[in-house]
Design a protein around this motif. Structure first.
Motif, PDB file in Angstrom:
ATOM      1  N   ASN A 368       0.859  -1.186   0.000  1.00  0.00           N
ATOM      2  CA  ASN A 368       0.000   0.000   0.000  1.00  0.00           C
ATOM      3  C   ASN A 368       0.893   1.233   0.000  1.00  0.00           C
ATOM      4  OD1 ASN A 368      -1.911   1.980   0.276  1.00  0.00           O
ATOM      5  ND2 ASN A 368      -2.822   1.169   2.161  1.00  0.00           N
ATOM      6  N   PRO A 369       1.234   1.783  -1.184  1.00  0.00           N
ATOM      7  CA  PRO A 369       2.204   2.880  -1.264  1.00  0.00           C
ATOM      8  C   PRO A 369       1.738   4.191  -0.644  1.00  0.00           C
ATOM      9  CG  PRO A 369       1.860   1.840  -3.419  1.00  0.00           C
ATOM     10  CD  PRO A 369       0.803   1.331  -2.518  1.00  0.00           C
ATOM     11  N   THR A 370       0.503   4.251  -0.135  1.00  0.00           N
ATOM     12  CA  THR A 370       0.083   5.464   0.561  1.00  0.00           C
ATOM     13  C   THR A 370       0.659   5.520   1.977  1.00  0.00           C
ATOM     14  OG1 THR A 370      -1.953   4.413   1.340  1.00  0.00           O
ATOM     15  CG2 THR A 370      -2.051   5.602  -0.764  1.00  0.00           C
ATOM     16  N   PHE A 371       1.239   4.417   2.461  1.00  0.00           N
ATOM     17  CA  PHE A 371       1.848   4.371   3.791  1.00  0.00           C
ATOM     18  C   PHE A 371       3.360   4.439   3.674  1.00  0.00           C
ATOM     19  CE2 PHE A 371      -2.262   2.574   5.011  1.00  0.00           C
ATOM     20  CZ  PHE A 371      -2.477   3.211   6.219  1.00  0.00           C
ATOM     21  N   THR A 394       7.090   4.703  13.153  1.00  0.00           N
ATOM     22  CA  THR A 394       6.092   5.744  12.912  1.00  0.00           C
ATOM     23  C   THR A 394       5.490   5.534  11.539  1.00  0.00           C
ATOM     24  OG1 THR A 394       7.355   7.324  14.262  1.00  0.00           O
ATOM     25  CG2 THR A 394       5.683   8.220  12.772  1.00  0.00           C
ATOM     26  N   LYS A 395       4.179   5.447  11.460  1.00  0.00           N
ATOM     27  CA  LYS A 395       3.490   5.264  10.183  1.00  0.00           C
ATOM     28  C   LYS A 395       2.928   6.591   9.713  1.00  0.00           C
ATOM     29  CE  LYS A 395       2.198   0.394  10.668  1.00  0.00           C
ATOM     30  NZ  LYS A 395       1.090  -0.590  10.622  1.00  0.00           N
ATOM     31  N   ILE A 396       3.246   6.931   8.483  1.00  0.00           N
ATOM     32  CA  ILE A 396       2.754   8.162   7.876  1.00  0.00           C
ATOM     33  C   ILE A 396       1.785   7.783   6.770  1.00  0.00           C
ATOM     34  CG2 ILE A 396       3.377  10.240   6.584  1.00  0.00           C
ATOM     35  CD1 ILE A 396       6.095  10.141   7.965  1.00  0.00           C
ATOM     36  N   ILE A 400      -2.376   9.963  -1.491  1.00  0.00           N
ATOM     37  CA  ILE A 400      -2.248   9.093  -2.656  1.00  0.00           C
ATOM     38  C   ILE A 400      -0.899   8.386  -2.587  1.00  0.00           C
ATOM     39  CG2 ILE A 400      -3.744  10.523  -4.089  1.00  0.00           C
ATOM     40  CD1 ILE A 400      -1.279  11.617  -5.448  1.00  0.00           C
ATOM     41  N   ALA A 401      -0.635   7.515  -3.542  1.00  0.00           N
ATOM     42  CA  ALA A 401       0.572   6.696  -3.514  1.00  0.00           C
ATOM     43  C   ALA A 401       1.826   7.553  -3.588  1.00  0.00           C
ATOM     44  CB  ALA A 401       0.549   5.702  -4.673  1.00  0.00           C
ATOM     45  N   ALA A 402       2.786   7.239  -2.727  1.00  0.00           N
ATOM     46  CA  ALA A 402       4.087   7.914  -2.729  1.00  0.00           C
ATOM     47  C   ALA A 402       5.045   7.146  -3.639  1.00  0.00           C
ATOM     48  CB  ALA A 402       4.646   7.992  -1.319  1.00  0.00           C
ATOM     49  N   ASP A 422       4.752  12.357  -4.422  1.00  0.00           N
ATOM     50  CA  ASP A 422       3.706  11.383  -4.687  1.00  0.00           C
ATOM     51  C   ASP A 422       3.550  11.143  -6.184  1.00  0.00           C
ATOM     52  OD1 ASP A 422       2.193  13.509  -5.702  1.00  0.00           O
ATOM     53  OD2 ASP A 422       1.109  13.808  -3.830  1.00  0.00           O
ATOM     54  N   ARG A 423       2.565  10.351  -6.530  1.00  0.00           N
ATOM     55  CA  ARG A 423       2.368   9.938  -7.920  1.00  0.00           C
ATOM     56  C   ARG A 423       2.074  11.114  -8.841  1.00  0.00           C
ATOM     57  NH1 ARG A 423      -2.153   5.635  -8.204  1.00  0.00           N
ATOM     58  NH2 ARG A 423      -3.382   7.514  -7.787  1.00  0.00           N
ATOM     59  N   ARG A 424       1.535  12.200  -8.303  1.00  0.00           N
ATOM     60  CA  ARG A 424       1.261  13.391  -9.104  1.00  0.00           C
ATOM     61  C   ARG A 424       2.465  14.320  -9.186  1.00  0.00           C
ATOM     62  NH1 ARG A 424      -4.437  14.832  -6.253  1.00  0.00           N
ATOM     63  NH2 ARG A 424      -2.963  15.110  -4.557  1.00  0.00           N
TER      64      ARG A 424
END
Length: 603
Positions: A368-371, A394-396, A400-402, A422-424
């Protein structure tokens, strides 16, 4: 032929002693290492041109002259016929996450996702029939070759061969690819620039495979030979030191300022090299050697568990080694500090997905690339226990996907910052230990980003300029733009990457194979100011601003002195940049305090 993929499947019975073979009679065979055929399956009418395991070792993909593309179980049972076509399918691949397939149809490349109701992506990729293609798990890029000898990717197209391009393959790290044709094999950087080539007399190169560490490759030739090749002449630079791998087991190192040089011999083939922070780390197939650059003939040595090292990262107090199936953090004395469990297929992670700081390690979650997971290391200023899967993490959560992370390299652990692209291609900065984890949006359309190793300076690349942020923790005063420096640079090419930031100078690897060394960012004094502030040398910082009378310096001093509650200095700095509203606010705070009240600048 393809070996069963090596993955880190805990709790499952190992199945890696199998070979998958496709044949011209339309069948594929599963054979064990003793040569016994475990399973033979009739898959296609005509030749079975493709048969490959899925990356997660959960299925088999086949394609043939009959135009069909099929998915099978690992036991050889048909799951689905994905494609039925009237033209032969010369190449088909799994997506890196095993959730889709890429296949060819004449001049087209087509991505077919296996989930229900997913859209099919199809595009005209070549003017001739496509014969070879490759999809890299690290950079998520697709490259292909055709009958006319052209090699194409989204950002480039090159006429590499006079004969058809019969094979193509990415290196595991995604920074190189190799292409094969009739009596020729060539090596390219990821932007298509040719770095070297070999002329052969062995017929067409039908297939190319890389070793897991990305330093060797094997090629299957039309006359029945298998050739092996090794990567050499890899060069690394750090400050006044330069090292070059001149053969499989020999590295030449040189101090440019003193002209002192030496050749270091190793007992086994060199796999990975990293140079920086006063050390050179060299991984061979069996051991890791840590050299101090002040005494490189007496290295610290320790054994490696796997040997297939895909990456070495260095920081001020520690180093990180990425092997197949594991990630380990060591001190420069060779002591194991941490072995965080962050998923399988470690070799598929690129440099942009992992970042090492002096006391923290950050990694993008593969599933899950959002984490983003940030691990505290025992090199922190306070004592912590060895890092495990659930402690000191630490979870960030990003929206959206990093696709890229970078940890700041200076300051205490409670002020550690992480930059996220991120993806954008939007750039965010978050203070890791901030309970609110409020992201600050710094910029859009960022291609690459890196922190200075000597201060809290952040440098990013856009298409037309280089941007430097001296203060990243607030965007509440956009009118105070003096903390951001933009330098026009229209010649950085396609897919540029920052290699280092030191002493106000940037080393940037740009497209088309060239390296731009020492681009002046014009911020030497900004870095000097940041160093003074980090050391609590406020008088020296104030004197520097008064002497140079530069609005960029005054702007940085204003923000940082206010953050650190140095109100007298902040008042003078905001006055110099004509931010009188802030001056009045600071004077009001000082008046309240002088009358016995309590208020912080943040309030």
């Amino acid at each position: 032929m393809q070996l069963f993929p090596s993955i880190n499947n805990t709790g499952k019975k190992p199945q890696n002693e199998l070979i998958l073979i496709s044949s011209t009679d339309g069948r594929f065979h599963i054979v064990n290492y003793n040569g016994r055929i475990e399973k033979s399956t009739n898959a296609h009418q005509g030749a079975c041109l493709v048969a490959i395991w899925s990356p997660n070792a959960d299925g088999i993909l086949t394609a043939g002259e009959d135009g069909c593309v099929k998915v099978w179980s690992c036991n050889g049972l048909l799951r689905s016929t994905v494609v039925e076509s009237e033209v032969p399918c010369y190449m088909a691949l799994w997506s890196p996450d095993s959730n889709g397939i890429l296949y060819t149809k004449r001049n087209y490349l087509i991505i077919h996702h296996l989930q229900a109701k997913s859209k099919i992506t199809k595009w005209w990729a070549h003017d001739a029939v496509i014969l070879s293609t490759a999809w890299n798990a690290t950079n998520n890029l697709i490259i292909s070759g055709d009958e006319d000898g052209c090699v194409k990717q989204l950002i480039f197209s090159i006429k590499e061969f006079l004969q058809p391009c019969t094979s193509i393959s990415w290196s595991p790290t995604g920074d190189l690819f190799v292409a094969g044709s009739f009596n020729k094999i060539s090596l390219h950087s990821d932007d298509g620039w040719p770095t070297s080539s070999l002329d052969l007399s062995l017929g067409s190169i039908y297939n190319v495979a890389w070793s897991p560490d990305g330093t060797q490759l094997a090629a299957a030739c039309a006359d029945g030979h298998v050739i092996f090749a090794y990567l050499i002449d890899r060069t690394y630079n750090w400050k006044n030191f330069n090292c070059t791998q001149i053969s499989r087991k020999v590295i030449a190192i040189k101090d440019i300022t003193t002209d002192e040089s030496d050749q270091l011999d190793y007992p086994d083939s060199v796999v990975q090299i990293a140079l920086g922070f006063g050390h050179m780390a060299v991984a061979t197939v069996k051991q890791c050697f840590i050299h101090k650059l002040t005494s490189w003939n007496t290295p610290v040595t320790f054994d490696l568990k796997d040997g297939a090292v895909s990456m070495i990262l260095l920081a001020q107090r520690c180093m990180c080694i990425v092997e197949r199936g594991r990630l380990s953090v060591y001190s420069y004395t060779g002591r194991l500090l941490a072995s965080p469990q962050i998923g399988s297929r470690m070799e598929a992670r690129g440099r942009s997905a992992i970042s090492l700081g002096p006391d923290t390690l950050a990694s993008i979650d593969q599933t899950n690339p959002t984490f983003i997971h940030v691990y505290d290391l025992p090199t922190a200023t306070y004592s912590i226990s060895r890092v495990t899967a659930d402690s000191n993490v630490t979870k960030i959560k990003h929206s959206i996907a990093a696709c890229s992370v970078a940890l700041s390299q200076t300051g205490p652990i409670n002020e550690r910052q992480i930059a996220i692209i991120d993806r954008r291609r939007d750039l965010y900065v978050i203070t890791v230990k901030d309970p609110k984890q409020k992201p600050v949006v710094l910029s859009r359309a960022i291609l690459s980003v890196m922190w200075s190793t000597e201060s809290e300076l952040l440098v990013g690349l856009r298409k037309e300029n280089i941007v430097c942020w001296a203060y990243q923790k607030s965007n509440t005063r956009p009118e105070l733009s003096t903390t951001v420096v933009s330098i026009p640079s229209s010649n950085i090419g396609h897919n540029p990457r920052i290699q280092s930031i030191e002493n106000g100078m940037a080393t940037i690897f740009r497209g088309k194979g060239s390296t731009v060394m020492h681009i002046s960012l014009g911020i030497v004094h900004v870095e000097m100011l940041l160093k003074y502030i980090a050391s609590n040398m406020w008088n020296e910082a104030l004197q520097l601003c008064r002497t140079l009378k530069d609005n960029r310096l005054w702007g940085c001093l204003a923000e940082l002195s206010l953050e650190r509650n140095q109100l007298d200095i902040a008042e003078e700095a905001f006055t110099e940049v004509h931010q009188y509203a802030e001056v009045f606010r600071i004077q009001h705070i000082k008046h309240i305090r002088s009358t016995g009240g309590k208020v912080s600048p943040a309030e």
